[in-house]
Design an enzyme around this catalytic site. Structure first.
Site, PDB file in Angstrom:
ATOM      1  N   HIS A  11       0.826  -1.205   0.000  1.00 50.84           N
ATOM      2  CA  HIS A  11       0.000   0.000   0.000  1.00 50.84           C
ATOM      3  C   HIS A  11       0.863   1.260   0.000  1.00 50.84           C
ATOM      4  O   HIS A  11       1.720   1.445   0.856  1.00 50.84           O
ATOM      5  CB  HIS A  11      -0.885  -0.023   1.257  1.00 50.84           C
ATOM      6  CG  HIS A  11      -1.952   0.998   1.293  1.00 50.84           C
ATOM      7  ND1 HIS A  11      -2.294   1.679   2.433  1.00 50.84           N
ATOM      8  CD2 HIS A  11      -2.794   1.459   0.331  1.00 50.84           C
ATOM      9  CE1 HIS A  11      -3.291   2.508   2.186  1.00 50.84           C
ATOM     10  NE2 HIS A  11      -3.615   2.394   0.911  1.00 50.84           N
ATOM     11  N   GLU A  38       0.739  -0.255  -4.687  1.00 52.95           N
ATOM     12  CA  GLU A  38      -0.385   0.649  -4.923  1.00 52.95           C
ATOM     13  C   GLU A  38       0.095   2.064  -4.684  1.00 52.95           C
ATOM     14  O   GLU A  38       0.946   2.303  -3.818  1.00 52.95           O
ATOM     15  CB  GLU A  38      -1.530   0.299  -3.960  1.00 52.95           C
ATOM     16  CG  GLU A  38      -2.807   1.075  -4.160  1.00 52.95           C
ATOM     17  CD  GLU A  38      -2.896   2.350  -3.327  1.00 52.95           C
ATOM     18  OE1 GLU A  38      -3.880   3.097  -3.491  1.00 52.95           O
ATOM     19  OE2 GLU A  38      -1.989   2.586  -2.494  1.00 52.95           O
ATOM     20  N   ASP A  40      -1.157   6.578  -5.398  1.00 52.15           N
ATOM     21  CA  ASP A  40      -2.213   7.535  -5.728  1.00 52.15           C
ATOM     22  C   ASP A  40      -1.659   8.584  -6.678  1.00 52.15           C
ATOM     23  O   ASP A  40      -0.592   9.157  -6.428  1.00 52.15           O
ATOM     24  CB  ASP A  40      -2.713   8.229  -4.453  1.00 52.15           C
ATOM     25  CG  ASP A  40      -3.181   7.232  -3.408  1.00 52.15           C
ATOM     26  OD1 ASP A  40      -4.261   6.653  -3.601  1.00 52.15           O
ATOM     27  OD2 ASP A  40      -2.453   7.020  -2.412  1.00 52.15           O
ATOM     28  N   HIS A  53      -1.883  11.279  -1.982  1.00 47.52           N
ATOM     29  CA  HIS A  53      -3.200  10.748  -1.630  1.00 47.52           C
ATOM     30  C   HIS A  53      -4.210  11.852  -1.379  1.00 47.52           C
ATOM     31  O   HIS A  53      -5.303  11.868  -1.945  1.00 47.52           O
ATOM     32  CB  HIS A  53      -3.095   9.846  -0.393  1.00 47.52           C
ATOM     33  CG  HIS A  53      -4.422   9.307   0.052  1.00 47.52           C
ATOM     34  ND1 HIS A  53      -5.250   9.996   0.913  1.00 47.52           N
ATOM     35  CD2 HIS A  53      -5.069   8.156  -0.256  1.00 47.52           C
ATOM     36  CE1 HIS A  53      -6.348   9.291   1.118  1.00 47.52           C
ATOM     37  NE2 HIS A  53      -6.257   8.166   0.419  1.00 47.52           N
ATOM     38  N   GLU A 113      -3.973   4.258  -8.361  1.00 46.33           N
ATOM     39  CA  GLU A 113      -5.295   4.800  -8.058  1.00 46.33           C
ATOM     40  C   GLU A 113      -5.366   6.234  -8.572  1.00 46.33           C
ATOM     41  O   GLU A 113      -4.567   7.087  -8.189  1.00 46.33           O
ATOM     42  CB  GLU A 113      -5.597   4.776  -6.563  1.00 46.33           C
ATOM     43  CG  GLU A 113      -6.990   5.334  -6.282  1.00 46.33           C
ATOM     44  CD  GLU A 113      -7.372   5.404  -4.821  1.00 46.33           C
ATOM     45  OE1 GLU A 113      -8.332   6.144  -4.501  1.00 46.33           O
ATOM     46  OE2 GLU A 113      -6.709   4.742  -4.003  1.00 46.33           O
TER      47      GLU A 113
END
Length: 245
Positions: A11, A38, A40, A53, A113
């Site tokens: 993450h 992952e 952002d 994020h 993301e």
């Protein structure tokens, strides 16, 4: 499509062990053996795709205000590591281009993301998809998975680079979620781990969708999801879960 991605996904690069969404985090995730991360992605005021994020800068940098309203030159000067710990002081924000170079050098995968500044959903989806298609044009074997909670962002990605794999992020099972994922051409749904049970997995599988979960940080939850046959598990605890487990 054949599923190329590792099951365990770090993450924001390295969970909470390094400042999230920075190159330092990706380096630490790799040091723990992880092969997929992952992150952002959003847009600066002048159209640079970079990693962050929050919409605001205060939590994870020494900057102030809305990140998407500032040019990349100003954002690039910020300290995005000192908030985490002294060891990472001076770590800058990362561009998607820099992260692409890191992943390709190590033959690793990325779950990007799309995290738009409110009001820029379609534009951000298009820009992230365009940048991803361009940056990974010579490395199709490690094509990233694009995901978002925002259907408009996924629409932008679908319009711009329809061959890139996409996934719908869900924090609740809102009415029509499966039909939305199918209409957006998604290959996966990525749910809050509390939403997954045998019935939800069956609904997703019936639509040809892969099943992933966030953010899984304890062994009992991880085992429950593994027993359900999930395809991907996003975790902060890169120190607890062996990435090939």
């Amino acid at each position: 499509m054949p599923w190329p991605y590792p099951r365990w996904i770090a993450h924001r690069g390295a969970g909470k062990l390094a400042p999230e969404n920075t190159l330092a985090a990706f380096r630490l995730g790799a040091a723990h053996g992880y092969r997929m991360y992952e992150c952002d992605a959003k847009l600066s005021a002048d159209g640079v795709v970079f990693l962050l994020h929050d919409s605001e800068l205060e939590r994870t940098s020494n900057g102030h205000g809305t990140a998407g309203e500032q040019p990349w030159h100003a954002l690039s000067q910020l300290d995005a590591g000192g908030w985490h710990s002294r060891a990472f002081a001076g770590e800058p924000l990362a561009t998607l281009e820099a992260v692409a170079r890191h992943c390709q050098a190590h033959r690793h995968w990325l779950n990007i993301e799309i995290k738009p500044t409110p009001g820029s959903e379609l534009r951000t989806g298009r820009a992230v998809a365009e940048a991803t298609a361009r940056l990974w044009a010579q490395d199709a074997a490690h094509t990233p998975l694009l995901t978002s909670f925002q259907t408009e962002a996924l629409q932008g990605a679908q319009q711009t680079a329809p061959l890139l794999p996409r996934g719908l992020l869900l924090d609740t099972l809102w009415e029509g979620w499966r039909d939305a994922a199918v209409s957006l051409g998604c290959v996966a749904v990525i749910c809050n781990h509390k939403l997954w049970d045998a019935a939800t997995v069956a609904q997703a599988r019936e639509a040809g969708l892969r099943c992933l979960s966030y953010t899984v940080n304890d062994a009992a939850t991880a085992q429950r999801l593994l027993d359900l046959g999930l395809d991907g598990i996003i975790t902060d605890r890169i120190d607890l879960f062996p990435p090939e487990g």
